[in-house]
Design a protein around this motif. Structure first.
Motif, PDB file in Angstrom:
ATOM      1  N   PHE A  99       0.812  -1.209   0.000  1.00 36.11           N
ATOM      2  CA  PHE A  99       0.000   0.000   0.000  1.00 36.11           C
ATOM      3  C   PHE A  99       0.848   1.263   0.000  1.00 36.11           C
ATOM      4  O   PHE A  99       0.402   2.307  -0.455  1.00 36.11           O
ATOM      5  CB  PHE A  99      -0.946   0.014   1.205  1.00 36.11           C
ATOM      6  CG  PHE A  99      -2.259  -0.626   0.928  1.00 36.11           C
ATOM      7  CD1 PHE A  99      -3.353   0.134   0.577  1.00 36.11           C
ATOM      8  CD2 PHE A  99      -2.403  -1.992   0.997  1.00 36.11           C
ATOM      9  CE1 PHE A  99      -4.570  -0.453   0.305  1.00 36.11           C
ATOM     10  CE2 PHE A  99      -3.611  -2.591   0.731  1.00 36.11           C
ATOM     11  CZ  PHE A  99      -4.698  -1.828   0.381  1.00 36.11           C
ATOM     12  N   CYS A 100       2.059   1.196   0.488  1.00 36.68           N
ATOM     13  CA  CYS A 100       2.917   2.377   0.573  1.00 36.68           C
ATOM     14  C   CYS A 100       3.874   2.511  -0.601  1.00 36.68           C
ATOM     15  O   CYS A 100       4.428   3.583  -0.817  1.00 36.68           O
ATOM     16  CB  CYS A 100       3.721   2.345   1.867  1.00 36.68           C
ATOM     17  SG  CYS A 100       2.698   2.436   3.338  1.00 36.68           S
ATOM     18  N   SER A 101       4.083   1.461  -1.345  1.00 38.49           N
ATOM     19  CA  SER A 101       5.078   1.481  -2.415  1.00 38.49           C
ATOM     20  C   SER A 101       4.535   2.157  -3.671  1.00 38.49           C
ATOM     21  O   SER A 101       3.462   1.808  -4.153  1.00 38.49           O
ATOM     22  CB  SER A 101       5.498   0.054  -2.761  1.00 38.49           C
ATOM     23  OG  SER A 101       6.365   0.063  -3.857  1.00 38.49           O
ATOM     24  N   PRO A 102       5.275   3.121  -4.236  1.00 37.97           N
ATOM     25  CA  PRO A 102       4.845   3.743  -5.490  1.00 37.97           C
ATOM     26  C   PRO A 102       5.321   2.969  -6.717  1.00 37.97           C
ATOM     27  O   PRO A 102       5.132   3.415  -7.834  1.00 37.97           O
ATOM     28  CB  PRO A 102       5.504   5.117  -5.434  1.00 37.97           C
ATOM     29  CG  PRO A 102       6.747   4.888  -4.668  1.00 37.97           C
ATOM     30  CD  PRO A 102       6.410   3.821  -3.649  1.00 37.97           C
ATOM     31  N   TYR A 103       5.956   1.828  -6.539  1.00 41.99           N
ATOM     32  CA  TYR A 103       6.551   1.103  -7.660  1.00 41.99           C
ATOM     33  C   TYR A 103       5.896  -0.252  -7.882  1.00 41.99           C
ATOM     34  O   TYR A 103       6.544  -1.282  -7.846  1.00 41.99           O
ATOM     35  CB  TYR A 103       8.052   0.919  -7.433  1.00 41.99           C
ATOM     36  CG  TYR A 103       8.790   2.221  -7.415  1.00 41.99           C
ATOM     37  CD1 TYR A 103       9.057   2.897  -8.591  1.00 41.99           C
ATOM     38  CD2 TYR A 103       9.189   2.787  -6.220  1.00 41.99           C
ATOM     39  CE1 TYR A 103       9.722   4.108  -8.579  1.00 41.99           C
ATOM     40  CE2 TYR A 103       9.854   3.993  -6.203  1.00 41.99           C
ATOM     41  CZ  TYR A 103      10.118   4.646  -7.385  1.00 41.99           C
ATOM     42  OH  TYR A 103      10.768   5.841  -7.366  1.00 41.99           O
ATOM     43  N   TRP A 104       4.587  -0.273  -8.135  1.00 39.09           N
ATOM     44  CA  TRP A 104       3.930  -1.524  -8.497  1.00 39.09           C
ATOM     45  C   TRP A 104       4.335  -1.909  -9.912  1.00 39.09           C
ATOM     46  O   TRP A 104       4.600  -3.057 -10.202  1.00 39.09           O
ATOM     47  CB  TRP A 104       2.426  -1.370  -8.414  1.00 39.09           C
ATOM     48  CG  TRP A 104       1.893  -1.450  -7.024  1.00 39.09           C
ATOM     49  CD1 TRP A 104       2.578  -1.273  -5.865  1.00 39.09           C
ATOM     50  CD2 TRP A 104       0.555  -1.721  -6.652  1.00 39.09           C
ATOM     51  NE1 TRP A 104       1.741  -1.408  -4.799  1.00 39.09           N
ATOM     52  CE2 TRP A 104       0.494  -1.680  -5.251  1.00 39.09           C
ATOM     53  CE3 TRP A 104      -0.599  -1.980  -7.357  1.00 39.09           C
ATOM     54  CZ2 TRP A 104      -0.677  -1.907  -4.552  1.00 39.09           C
ATOM     55  CZ3 TRP A 104      -1.767  -2.197  -6.660  1.00 39.09           C
ATOM     56  CH2 TRP A 104      -1.798  -2.163  -5.274  1.00 39.09           C
ATOM     57  N   LEU A 105       4.346  -0.929 -10.787  1.00 39.79           N
ATOM     58  CA  LEU A 105       4.823  -1.110 -12.159  1.00 39.79           C
ATOM     59  C   LEU A 105       5.842  -0.019 -12.436  1.00 39.79           C
ATOM     60  O   LEU A 105       5.644   1.123 -12.048  1.00 39.79           O
ATOM     61  CB  LEU A 105       3.676  -0.989 -13.163  1.00 39.79           C
ATOM     62  CG  LEU A 105       2.605  -2.063 -13.124  1.00 39.79           C
ATOM     63  CD1 LEU A 105       1.485  -1.710 -14.082  1.00 39.79           C
ATOM     64  CD2 LEU A 105       3.193  -3.408 -13.485  1.00 39.79           C
ATOM     65  N   ALA A 106       6.911  -0.369 -13.134  1.00 42.31           N
ATOM     66  CA  ALA A 106       7.940   0.618 -13.449  1.00 42.31           C
ATOM     67  C   ALA A 106       8.398   0.429 -14.887  1.00 42.31           C
ATOM     68  O   ALA A 106       8.392  -0.685 -15.418  1.00 42.31           O
ATOM     69  CB  ALA A 106       9.119   0.491 -12.504  1.00 42.31           C
ATOM     70  N   ASN A 107       8.792   1.516 -15.510  1.00 46.62           N
ATOM     71  CA  ASN A 107       9.291   1.484 -16.876  1.00 46.62           C
ATOM     72  C   ASN A 107      10.687   0.872 -16.877  1.00 46.62           C
ATOM     73  O   ASN A 107      11.557   1.270 -16.109  1.00 46.62           O
ATOM     74  CB  ASN A 107       9.327   2.904 -17.434  1.00 46.62           C
ATOM     75  CG  ASN A 107       9.681   2.942 -18.895  1.00 46.62           C
ATOM     76  OD1 ASN A 107       9.966   1.927 -19.510  1.00 46.62           O
ATOM     77  ND2 ASN A 107       9.650   4.132 -19.453  1.00 46.62           N
ATOM     78  N   ASP A 108      10.905  -0.093 -17.768  1.00 47.85           N
ATOM     79  CA  ASP A 108      12.215  -0.729 -17.832  1.00 47.85           C
ATOM     80  C   ASP A 108      13.148  -0.060 -18.830  1.00 47.85           C
ATOM     81  O   ASP A 108      14.298  -0.456 -18.970  1.00 47.85           O
ATOM     82  CB  ASP A 108      12.081  -2.215 -18.162  1.00 47.85           C
ATOM     83  CG  ASP A 108      11.378  -2.462 -19.476  1.00 47.85           C
ATOM     84  OD1 ASP A 108      10.968  -1.487 -20.128  1.00 47.85           O
ATOM     85  OD2 ASP A 108      11.229  -3.641 -19.843  1.00 47.85           O
TER      86      ASP A 108
END
Length: 93
Positions: free
Chosen positions: A30-39
């Motif tokens: 819930f606190c992480s802003p990196y569920w998906l990230a650009n590779d």
């Protein structure tokens, strides 16, 4: 006194351990802003990352929107500015 009355249950550390691991996983997710990230493999990668509450762009322009609005930086997903492109943020099937 019967053996049933003198029985004392033994507690195992598995229950609290599994609860603690599950609780910490939920808090981190819930606190992480990196569920998906650009590779970085896309040449025109305007999308940086997304989490549950935040999405980040670099010079993203929605061509279906009639006003010239460039999204640059991180935005709260429930912000009024994000309702314009919320269909693009949702999962496509």
């Amino acid at each position: 006194m019967s053996s049933y009355e003198s029985y004392e249950p033994s507690t195992h550390p598995w229950g609290p351990s599994i609860f603690l691991i599950a609780f910490l996983s939920i808090v981190v997710s819930f606190c992480s802003p990196y569920w998906l990230a650009n590779d970085g493999e896309l040449e025109e990668g305007h999308f940086l990352n997304t989490g549950l509450w935040e999405v980040c762009f670099t010079n993203y322009h929605d061509y279906t929107y009639r006003y010239d609005r460039i999204y640059d930086g991180c935005y709260w997903t429930l912000d009024e500015e994000m309702h314009v492109i919320e269909d693009q943020l949702k999962r496509r099937e």
